[in-house]
Design a protein around this motif. Structure first.
Motif, short mmCIF file in Angstrom:
data_model
loop_
_atom_site.label_atom_id
_atom_site.label_comp_id
_atom_site.label_asym_id
_atom_site.label_seq_id
_atom_site.Cartn_x
_atom_site.Cartn_y
_atom_site.Cartn_z
N VAL A 249 12.92 4.07 -6.21
CA VAL A 249 13.58 3.50 -4.33
C VAL A 249 12.73 2.63 -3.66
O VAL A 249 14.24 1.87 -3.30
N VAL A 250 11.57 2.39 -4.26
CA VAL A 250 11.06 0.49 -4.48
C VAL A 250 12.63 -0.59 -4.85
O VAL A 250 12.34 -1.45 -4.36
N VAL A 251 12.38 -0.52 -5.99
CA VAL A 251 13.54 -1.57 -6.52
C VAL A 251 14.78 -1.31 -6.25
O VAL A 251 15.20 -2.31 -6.07
N ASP A 252 15.06 0.03 -5.98
CA ASP A 252 16.56 0.12 -6.06
C ASP A 252 16.85 -0.74 -4.70
O ASP A 252 17.66 -1.40 -4.02
N ARG A 253 16.05 -0.61 -3.72
CA ARG A 253 15.89 -1.21 -2.29
C ARG A 253 15.89 -2.31 -2.38
O ARG A 253 17.15 -3.52 -0.85
N LEU A 254 14.62 -3.47 -3.17
CA LEU A 254 14.92 -4.76 -3.07
C LEU A 254 16.14 -5.16 -3.59
O LEU A 254 17.06 -6.26 -3.03
N GLY B 145 0.73 -1.54 -0.03
CA GLY B 145 -0.43 0.03 -0.14
C GLY B 145 0.80 1.23 -0.07
O GLY B 145 2.00 1.86 0.40
N GLY B 146 0.03 2.35 -0.45
CA GLY B 146 1.40 3.14 -0.56
C GLY B 146 1.13 3.94 0.92
O GLY B 146 2.01 4.62 0.76
N SER B 147 0.21 3.77 1.26
CA SER B 147 0.79 4.16 2.88
C SER B 147 1.54 3.86 3.54
O SER B 147 1.82 4.31 4.74
N VAL B 148 1.54 2.47 3.98
CA VAL B 148 2.56 1.92 4.21
C VAL B 148 4.26 2.48 4.33
O VAL B 148 5.25 2.40 4.96
N ILE B 149 4.22 2.61 3.06
CA ILE B 149 5.70 3.02 2.43
C ILE B 149 6.07 3.90 2.09
O ILE B 149 7.00 4.67 1.96
N THR B 150 5.06 5.09 2.34
CA THR B 150 5.54 6.91 2.70
C THR B 150 4.95 6.97 3.63
O THR B 150 4.00 6.79 4.17
N ASP B 151 4.80 8.57 3.45
CA ASP B 151 4.66 9.19 4.82
C ASP B 151 3.51 10.10 3.46
O ASP B 151 3.71 10.97 3.57
N LYS B 152 1.59 9.34 4.50
CA LYS B 152 1.19 9.68 3.17
C LYS B 152 1.03 11.67 3.60
O LYS B 152 0.10 11.62 3.09
N ASP B 153 0.90 12.26 4.58
CA ASP B 153 1.23 13.66 4.76
C ASP B 153 2.02 14.29 4.29
O ASP B 153 2.07 15.37 4.20
N SER B 154 3.16 13.65 3.85
CA SER B 154 3.97 14.70 3.13
C SER B 154 4.38 14.02 1.84
O SER B 154 5.10 13.04 1.72
N PRO B 155 4.29 14.97 0.94
CA PRO B 155 4.06 15.54 -0.38
C PRO B 155 5.63 14.30 -0.27
O PRO B 155 6.96 14.78 -0.68
N GLU B 156 5.35 13.34 -1.66
CA GLU B 156 7.04 12.76 -2.21
C GLU B 156 7.88 12.51 -0.91
O GLU B 156 9.18 13.03 -1.21
N VAL C 214 9.76 9.10 0.95
CA VAL C 214 9.45 7.99 1.53
C VAL C 214 9.06 7.03 2.73
O VAL C 214 9.87 8.60 3.68
N ASP C 215 8.50 6.47 4.11
CA ASP C 215 8.92 6.42 4.83
C ASP C 215 9.54 4.78 4.94
O ASP C 215 9.64 3.62 5.00
N ASP C 216 11.16 5.87 5.17
CA ASP C 216 12.27 4.71 5.02
C ASP C 216 11.76 3.83 5.86
O ASP C 216 12.48 2.55 5.60
N ASP C 217 11.53 3.78 6.87
CA ASP C 217 11.91 2.74 8.17
C ASP C 217 10.58 1.69 7.95
O ASP C 217 10.86 0.30 7.49
N ALA C 218 9.68 2.02 7.43
CA ALA C 218 8.33 1.34 7.01
C ALA C 218 8.57 0.19 5.66
O ALA C 218 8.65 -0.80 5.45
N LEU C 219 9.80 1.20 4.96
CA LEU C 219 10.60 -0.01 3.71
C LEU C 219 11.15 -0.55 3.70
O LEU C 219 11.07 -2.25 3.32
N ASP C 220 12.03 -0.20 4.92
CA ASP C 220 12.98 -1.09 4.93
C ASP C 220 12.62 -2.11 5.85
O ASP C 220 13.37 -3.29 5.19
N SER C 221 11.95 -2.45 5.80
CA SER C 221 11.05 -3.40 6.91
C SER C 221 10.55 -4.56 6.11
O SER C 221 10.55 -5.57 6.16
#
Ligand code: IP8
Length: 261
Positions: free
Chosen positions: A100-105, A14-25, A27-34
């Motif tokens: 960002v998602v592809v690079d981290r993976l 979900g977009g709201s899982v991997i980004t901070d939905k209240d701040s434009p563009e 990424v929620d780094d901790d969430a994406l990392d996990s």
């Protein structure tokens, strides 16, 4: 067919899982990392793209990337635009999140590669969604994990409209015969009016009253739309929170099971 007999799971982040939905563009780094660690640890791929067909396709949503720009330009799944600058604003934001998602993976050893729906998909009121699968299927057969994203796509008579990640998930799952679908959301499942996770949903009527609209900017309709789309799918689907990704990929029954079959 190299993929015959190999199970396929389609996982949406979900977009709201991997980004901070209240701040434009953002990424929620901790969430994406996990999330990335859970995928890397699941053994769905060993980082070797020649080791046989991938068992996983990843799709991610827009969060504070796509949805902010879509709202700015008045574009949704039904409202279109013919403004080319609006197309590149929305699509460009989604490509930035996708890379960002592809690079981290990749950095975690997952053979992830990007696939952009704007370049292939199209909608028509009569013919429905055209979602060619040759690129995704071909990449998967070669052991890559395709990573798609919600996007804008051509829409007959309307310019472009938003194609949500959920529609991509169900569209790919149907066309490629996925055996399992997972939607990783910010909530631990579909909740009843007491706030408890509903264990299983087999028809919409029984849960309609409990399903409201998404609170933040979300042009694609929130939980009710997700449940409807998943009920119509020929494969069992789970909606679960970020903590349950590892369990989902290990075939556990996590979150809410949605099975309309
Ligand atoms: O977050 C929509 O994808 P979703 C992406 O899965 C755009 O609904 C372009 C707003």
């Amino acid at each position: 067919d190299a993929t015959a007999g190999v199970d396929l799971t389609v996982l949406k982040l979900g977009g709201s899982v991997i980004t901070d939905k209240d701040s434009p563009e953002t990424v929620d780094d901790d969430a994406l990392d996990s999330v990335v660690s859970a995928i890397a640890a699941a053994g769905v791929a060993d980082g070797d793209a020649s080791a046989g067909p991938a068992e996983l396709i990843v799709v991610h949503g827009g969060g504070s990337f796509g949805h902010v720009h879509a709202a700015d330009h008045g574009v949704s799944t039904t409202e279109g635009t013919h403004d080319p600058a609006a197309v590149t604003a929305i699509h460009g934001a989604m490509k930035r999140l996708n890379s960002v998602v592809v690079d981290r993976l990749q950095a975690a050893g997952v053979p992830a590669v990007p696939v952009h729906p704007l370049s292939a998909a199209a909608r028509d009121a009569d013919a429905g969604l055209s979602l060619p699968t040759a690129a995704v299927a071909g990449l998967r057969a070669e052991g890559f994990i395709p990573v798609l994203h919600g996007d804008v796509v051509a829409h007959a008579g309307k310019g472009v409209t938003v194609l949500s990640g959920d529609e991509i998930v169900t569209g790919l799952a149907e066309r490629l015969g996925a055996s399992r679908v997972g939607l990783c959301s910010t909530v631990p499942g579909v909740l009843n009016t007491d706030g408890d996770v509903i264990e299983s949903i087999t028809d919409f009527g029984s849960v309609a009253a409990a399903l409201g609209d998404s609170e933040s900017t979300d042009v694609s309709g929130g939980m009710a739309a997700k449940v409807r789309e998943l009920l119509a799918l020929g494969a069992p689907a789970h909606i679960f929170g970020p903590d349950a990704i590892a369990g989902f990929l290990a075939d556990d029954d996590v979150g809410t099971l949605i099975d309309g079959a």
